[in-house]
Scaffold this motif. Structure first.
Motif, PDB file in Angstrom:
ATOM      1  N   GLY A   1      54.685  41.761  35.544  1.00  0.00           N
ATOM      2  CA  GLY A   1      53.800  40.931  34.827  1.00  0.00           C
ATOM      3  C   GLY A   1      52.372  40.784  35.384  1.00  0.00           C
ATOM      4  N   THR A   2      52.644  40.828  36.787  1.00  0.00           N
ATOM      5  CA  THR A   2      51.193  40.380  37.707  1.00  0.00           C
ATOM      6  C   THR A   2      50.604  41.750  37.654  1.00  0.00           C
ATOM      7  OG1 THR A   2      52.492  38.698  39.070  1.00  0.00           O
ATOM      8  CG2 THR A   2      50.386  39.637  39.992  1.00  0.00           C
ATOM      9  N   GLN A   3      51.165  42.927  37.886  1.00  0.00           N
ATOM     10  CA  GLN A   3      50.696  44.168  37.831  1.00  0.00           C
ATOM     11  C   GLN A   3      49.698  44.345  36.623  1.00  0.00           C
ATOM     12  OE1 GLN A   3      50.629  46.363  40.458  1.00  0.00           O
ATOM     13  NE2 GLN A   3      49.185  47.527  38.998  1.00  0.00           N
ATOM     14  N   ASP A   4      50.397  44.040  35.719  1.00  0.00           N
ATOM     15  CA  ASP A   4      49.790  44.197  34.249  1.00  0.00           C
ATOM     16  C   ASP A   4      48.623  43.638  34.079  1.00  0.00           C
ATOM     17  OD1 ASP A   4      51.570  45.977  33.543  1.00  0.00           O
ATOM     18  OD2 ASP A   4      52.804  44.361  32.149  1.00  0.00           O
ATOM     19  N   ALA A   5      48.528  42.050  34.612  1.00  0.00           N
ATOM     20  CA  ALA A   5      47.586  41.297  34.753  1.00  0.00           C
ATOM     21  C   ALA A   5      46.507  41.710  35.358  1.00  0.00           C
ATOM     22  CB  ALA A   5      47.919  39.924  35.133  1.00  0.00           C
ATOM     23  N   LEU A   6      46.752  42.323  36.519  1.00  0.00           N
ATOM     24  CA  LEU A   6      45.763  42.856  37.535  1.00  0.00           C
ATOM     25  C   LEU A   6      44.871  44.232  36.916  1.00  0.00           C
ATOM     26  CD1 LEU A   6      47.531  42.525  40.906  1.00  0.00           C
ATOM     27  CD2 LEU A   6      45.603  41.213  40.082  1.00  0.00           C
ATOM     28  N   VAL A   7      45.823  44.840  36.202  1.00  0.00           N
ATOM     29  CA  VAL A   7      45.172  46.147  35.593  1.00  0.00           C
ATOM     30  C   VAL A   7      44.193  45.438  34.832  1.00  0.00           C
ATOM     31  CG1 VAL A   7      45.422  48.063  33.980  1.00  0.00           C
ATOM     32  CG2 VAL A   7      47.248  47.907  36.093  1.00  0.00           C
ATOM     33  N   VAL A   8      44.392  44.600  33.771  1.00  0.00           N
ATOM     34  CA  VAL A   8      43.540  44.100  32.586  1.00  0.00           C
ATOM     35  C   VAL A   8      42.407  43.510  33.410  1.00  0.00           C
ATOM     36  CG1 VAL A   8      43.325  42.479  30.836  1.00  0.00           C
ATOM     37  CG2 VAL A   8      45.276  43.764  31.028  1.00  0.00           C
ATOM     38  N   LEU A   9      42.723  42.629  34.412  1.00  0.00           N
ATOM     39  CA  LEU A   9      41.603  42.033  35.238  1.00  0.00           C
ATOM     40  C   LEU A   9      40.458  43.098  35.789  1.00  0.00           C
ATOM     41  CD1 LEU A   9      39.825  39.383  36.132  1.00  0.00           C
ATOM     42  CD2 LEU A   9      41.699  39.683  38.366  1.00  0.00           C
ATOM     43  N   GLY A  10      41.008  44.238  36.302  1.00  0.00           N
ATOM     44  CA  GLY A  10      40.142  45.171  36.927  1.00  0.00           C
ATOM     45  C   GLY A  10      39.363  45.894  35.792  1.00  0.00           C
ATOM     46  N   ALA A  11      39.994  46.071  34.610  1.00  0.00           N
ATOM     47  CA  ALA A  11      39.242  46.711  33.524  1.00  0.00           C
ATOM     48  C   ALA A  11      38.147  45.811  33.123  1.00  0.00           C
ATOM     49  CB  ALA A  11      40.181  47.043  32.467  1.00  0.00           C
ATOM     50  N   GLN A  12      38.396  44.578  32.910  1.00  0.00           N
ATOM     51  CA  GLN A  12      37.341  43.548  32.338  1.00  0.00           C
ATOM     52  C   GLN A  12      36.311  43.446  33.590  1.00  0.00           C
ATOM     53  OE1 GLN A  12      39.947  40.090  32.136  1.00  0.00           O
ATOM     54  NE2 GLN A  12      40.142  40.636  29.884  1.00  0.00           N
ATOM     55  N   ILE A  13      36.733  43.590  34.759  1.00  0.00           N
ATOM     56  CA  ILE A  13      35.652  43.482  35.843  1.00  0.00           C
ATOM     57  C   ILE A  13      34.403  44.870  35.832  1.00  0.00           C
ATOM     58  CG2 ILE A  13      35.174  43.425  38.563  1.00  0.00           C
ATOM     59  CD1 ILE A  13      37.547  41.631  38.895  1.00  0.00           C
ATOM     60  N   ARG A  14      35.290  45.924  35.678  1.00  0.00           N
ATOM     61  CA  ARG A  14      34.625  47.161  35.412  1.00  0.00           C
ATOM     62  C   ARG A  14      33.663  47.184  34.383  1.00  0.00           C
ATOM     63  NH1 ARG A  14      34.472  52.270  33.565  1.00  0.00           N
ATOM     64  NH2 ARG A  14      33.907  53.870  34.925  1.00  0.00           N
TER      65      ARG A  14
ATOM     66  N   VAL B   1      29.759  47.762  34.588  1.00  0.00           N
ATOM     67  CA  VAL B   1      29.034  48.790  34.136  1.00  0.00           C
ATOM     68  C   VAL B   1      27.927  48.017  33.151  1.00  0.00           C
ATOM     69  CG1 VAL B   1      29.180  50.652  32.591  1.00  0.00           C
ATOM     70  CG2 VAL B   1      30.576  50.430  34.386  1.00  0.00           C
ATOM     71  N   ASN B   2      28.285  47.309  32.201  1.00  0.00           N
ATOM     72  CA  ASN B   2      27.326  46.660  31.391  1.00  0.00           C
ATOM     73  C   ASN B   2      26.092  46.112  31.920  1.00  0.00           C
ATOM     74  OD1 ASN B   2      28.899  47.283  29.177  1.00  0.00           O
ATOM     75  ND2 ASN B   2      29.658  45.327  28.955  1.00  0.00           N
ATOM     76  N   SER B   3      26.365  45.614  33.227  1.00  0.00           N
ATOM     77  CA  SER B   3      25.297  45.022  34.019  1.00  0.00           C
ATOM     78  C   SER B   3      24.625  46.011  34.827  1.00  0.00           C
ATOM     79  CB  SER B   3      25.775  43.894  35.033  1.00  0.00           C
ATOM     80  OG  SER B   3      26.575  43.050  34.372  1.00  0.00           O
ATOM     81  N   LYS B   4      24.955  47.473  34.527  1.00  0.00           N
ATOM     82  CA  LYS B   4      24.458  48.267  35.425  1.00  0.00           C
ATOM     83  C   LYS B   4      24.307  48.261  36.902  1.00  0.00           C
ATOM     84  CE  LYS B   4      21.438  50.154  31.751  1.00  0.00           C
ATOM     85  NZ  LYS B   4      21.920  49.065  30.445  1.00  0.00           N
ATOM     86  N   TRP B   5      25.396  47.939  37.499  1.00  0.00           N
ATOM     87  CA  TRP B   5      25.626  47.516  38.743  1.00  0.00           C
ATOM     88  C   TRP B   5      26.502  48.634  39.550  1.00  0.00           C
ATOM     89  CZ3 TRP B   5      27.297  41.453  39.135  1.00  0.00           C
ATOM     90  CH2 TRP B   5      26.099  40.778  38.556  1.00  0.00           C
ATOM     91  N   THR B   6      26.316  49.130  40.650  1.00  0.00           N
ATOM     92  CA  THR B   6      27.153  49.741  41.332  1.00  0.00           C
ATOM     93  C   THR B   6      28.467  49.035  41.716  1.00  0.00           C
ATOM     94  OG1 THR B   6      26.022  49.754  43.511  1.00  0.00           O
ATOM     95  CG2 THR B   6      25.303  51.502  41.927  1.00  0.00           C
TER      96      THR B   6
END
Length: 52
Positions: free
Chosen positions: A10-23, A27-32
């Motif tokens: 469950g934690t692994q799944d949550a980390l994948v979602v968090l990573g996608a949200q951060i990415r 990207v929307n902020s046009k930051w590297t």
């Protein structure tokens, strides 16, 4: 040599979602990855959150 820590499913799944949200926000902020790391005080060297 890289070491892996046990992460419950469950934690692994949550980390994948968090990573996608951060990415998406980065990207929307046009930051590297390096710019995001600078803004949060990290190194920008990838690692555990390399997918961002």
């Amino acid at each position: 040599m890289k070491h892996s820590a046990y992460v419950p499913p469950g934690t692994q799944d949550a980390l994948v979602v968090l990573g996608a949200q951060i990415r998406t926000a980065r990207v929307n902020s046009k930051w590297t990855q390096a710019e995001l790391a600078r803004r949060i005080g990290g190194s920008g060297g990838g690692g555990f959150f390399e997918v961002c």
